[in-house]
Design a protein around this motif. Sequence first.
Motif, short mmCIF file in Angstrom:
data_model
loop_
_atom_site.label_atom_id
_atom_site.label_comp_id
_atom_site.label_asym_id
_atom_site.label_seq_id
_atom_site.Cartn_x
_atom_site.Cartn_y
_atom_site.Cartn_z
N ILE A 94 0.85 -1.20 0.06
CA ILE A 94 -0.14 0.09 0.09
C ILE A 94 1.06 1.36 0.26
O ILE A 94 1.94 1.11 0.21
N ASN A 95 0.14 2.55 -0.15
CA ASN A 95 1.00 3.65 -0.08
C ASN A 95 1.84 3.93 -1.12
O ASN A 95 3.04 4.33 -0.69
N LEU A 96 1.84 3.45 -2.39
CA LEU A 96 2.91 3.50 -3.34
C LEU A 96 2.94 5.16 -3.77
O LEU A 96 1.90 5.85 -3.70
N SER A 97 4.26 5.30 -3.86
CA SER A 97 4.39 6.76 -4.37
C SER A 97 5.63 7.02 -4.97
O SER A 97 6.78 6.28 -4.94
N VAL A 98 5.62 8.15 -6.10
CA VAL A 98 6.93 8.08 -6.97
C VAL A 98 7.56 9.80 -6.63
O VAL A 98 6.78 10.63 -6.78
N VAL A 99 9.12 9.43 -6.53
CA VAL A 99 9.67 10.87 -6.36
C VAL A 99 10.82 11.07 -7.34
O VAL A 99 11.54 10.11 -7.48
N GLU A 100 10.90 12.18 -8.00
CA GLU A 100 11.83 12.20 -9.08
C GLU A 100 12.81 13.11 -8.29
O GLU A 100 12.59 14.01 -7.57
N LEU A 124 10.80 4.67 -6.27
CA LEU A 124 9.43 4.30 -6.11
C LEU A 124 9.16 3.73 -4.67
O LEU A 124 10.23 2.94 -3.93
N TYR A 125 8.13 4.16 -3.58
CA TYR A 125 8.38 3.70 -2.12
C TYR A 125 6.81 3.22 -1.99
O TYR A 125 5.80 3.35 -2.68
N TRP A 126 6.91 2.05 -1.11
CA TRP A 126 5.51 1.58 -0.62
C TRP A 126 5.74 1.10 0.87
O TRP A 126 7.00 0.93 1.25
N ASP A 127 4.64 0.83 1.15
CA ASP A 127 4.60 -0.05 2.80
C ASP A 127 3.67 -1.34 2.53
O ASP A 127 3.01 -1.59 1.50
N PHE A 128 4.30 -2.18 3.60
CA PHE A 128 3.28 -3.28 3.80
C PHE A 128 2.18 -3.14 4.59
O PHE A 128 2.38 -2.17 5.40
N THR A 129 1.18 -4.06 4.68
CA THR A 129 -0.07 -3.70 5.40
C THR A 129 0.39 -4.11 6.88
O THR A 129 -0.42 -3.91 7.82
N LYS A 130 1.66 -4.73 7.17
CA LYS A 130 1.92 -4.98 8.59
C LYS A 130 3.60 -5.09 8.61
O LYS A 130 4.27 -5.21 7.55
N ASN A 131 3.89 -4.55 9.76
CA ASN A 131 5.60 -4.54 9.87
C ASN A 131 6.06 -6.25 10.29
O ASN A 131 5.54 -6.85 10.97
N ASN A 132 6.83 -6.54 9.15
CA ASN A 132 7.34 -7.89 9.39
C ASN A 132 8.59 -8.09 8.34
O ASN A 132 8.80 -7.66 7.26
N PRO A 175 14.03 -8.15 -0.26
CA PRO A 175 13.37 -7.52 0.78
C PRO A 175 13.72 -6.11 0.90
O PRO A 175 14.54 -5.25 1.50
N ARG A 176 12.86 -5.22 0.30
CA ARG A 176 12.98 -3.89 0.26
C ARG A 176 11.35 -3.14 0.16
O ARG A 176 10.68 -3.55 -0.17
N THR A 177 11.45 -1.83 0.49
CA THR A 177 10.30 -1.21 0.22
C THR A 177 10.45 0.25 -0.58
O THR A 177 9.90 1.17 -0.41
N SER A 178 11.54 0.04 -1.54
CA SER A 178 12.07 1.36 -2.33
C SER A 178 12.57 0.59 -3.74
O SER A 178 13.02 -0.58 -3.66
N PHE A 179 12.36 1.32 -4.81
CA PHE A 179 13.02 1.00 -6.16
C PHE A 179 13.61 2.23 -6.77
O PHE A 179 12.58 3.07 -6.77
N SER A 180 14.68 2.22 -7.26
CA SER A 180 15.11 3.34 -8.22
C SER A 180 15.21 2.94 -9.65
O SER A 180 15.72 1.83 -9.97
N LEU A 181 14.77 3.87 -10.39
CA LEU A 181 14.87 3.74 -12.01
C LEU A 181 15.63 5.10 -12.45
O LEU A 181 15.20 6.09 -12.57
N PRO A 182 16.87 4.82 -13.24
CA PRO A 182 17.69 5.96 -13.24
C PRO A 182 17.34 6.33 -14.64
O PRO A 182 16.82 5.64 -15.67
N PHE A 183 17.62 7.63 -14.87
CA PHE A 183 17.50 8.38 -16.10
C PHE A 183 16.09 7.93 -16.86
O PHE A 183 16.26 7.30 -18.16
N PRO A 184 15.05 8.44 -16.15
CA PRO A 184 13.69 8.08 -16.73
C PRO A 184 13.73 8.73 -18.19
O PRO A 184 14.02 10.01 -18.09
N SER A 185 12.65 8.33 -19.02
CA SER A 185 12.52 8.96 -20.23
C SER A 185 11.16 10.18 -19.92
O SER A 185 10.71 9.89 -18.82
N LYS A 186 10.85 10.78 -21.04
CA LYS A 186 9.76 11.66 -20.79
C LYS A 186 8.43 11.08 -21.29
O LYS A 186 7.73 11.42 -22.30
N LYS A 187 8.21 9.87 -20.57
CA LYS A 187 7.04 9.13 -21.07
C LYS A 187 6.11 8.96 -19.72
O LYS A 187 6.66 9.26 -18.43
N ARG A 188 5.00 8.32 -19.82
CA ARG A 188 3.94 8.08 -18.82
C ARG A 188 4.66 6.47 -18.24
O ARG A 188 4.67 5.72 -18.69
#
Length: 204
Positions: free
Chosen positions: A116-122, A130-138, A161-174
């Motif tokens: 849950i709580n997915l968000s994208v930050v440039e 990209l960041y996200w949370d699990f529904t419980k801490n584990n 085992p992570r709650t974030s992901f990075s994508l380098p050099f994004p293109s100007k796309k959706r």
Amino acid sequence: MMMLLVALFLGNIPSFAFSAPSQPNINCLIINLDYINCTWTEHEHNYTFRSRFTHRETLDCPEYLRIDGVNVGCVFPYKTAQRFNTLETRLYSDDGGLVTEQEHNLKSYVKLSPPINLSVVEKKDTELWLYWDFTKNNGCFESEVRYRTDNNVWKNTTPGPRTSFSLPFPSKKRYEFQVRARIQSSCGESKFWSDWSEPVYWGS
């Protein structure tokens, strides 16, 4: 003569006509480490369900799943670490007779809720995070990310085992991102991934 005719008649009946009816199969799955969902394959009879974990007391079903008034499954609470113990399940007929008794090893039968709580930050025009949370801490959860641009083919990442992901050099796309989760191997890997999360978007 009559006995001979009966014998000949019975001899011509296929053997399957006398076979015993197949017993219902019980399938159980732990949902998000919150509760256990057990369902059975035969829905013509209104069975009573009971269960017990090894060396524990037998419990009646606290909540039945029903279709057209017929019991087709049972939902009952899950307690920490129960998936490492054997679950014994039983179905009883209306007259109280035992229909089937089965054992289940649930260690790898866990399905988590989607992240849950997915968000994208440039960051500085060079990376998308990209960041996200699990529904419980584990500490036993791992994630898999998939993403695509402009509704093209999905690209999947290596689970970890992570709650974030990075994508380098994004293109100007959706961009469209989704994440799913499961129990990782160091904690007794589950066969089941969660459903994919709700998507989150970045770009035009």
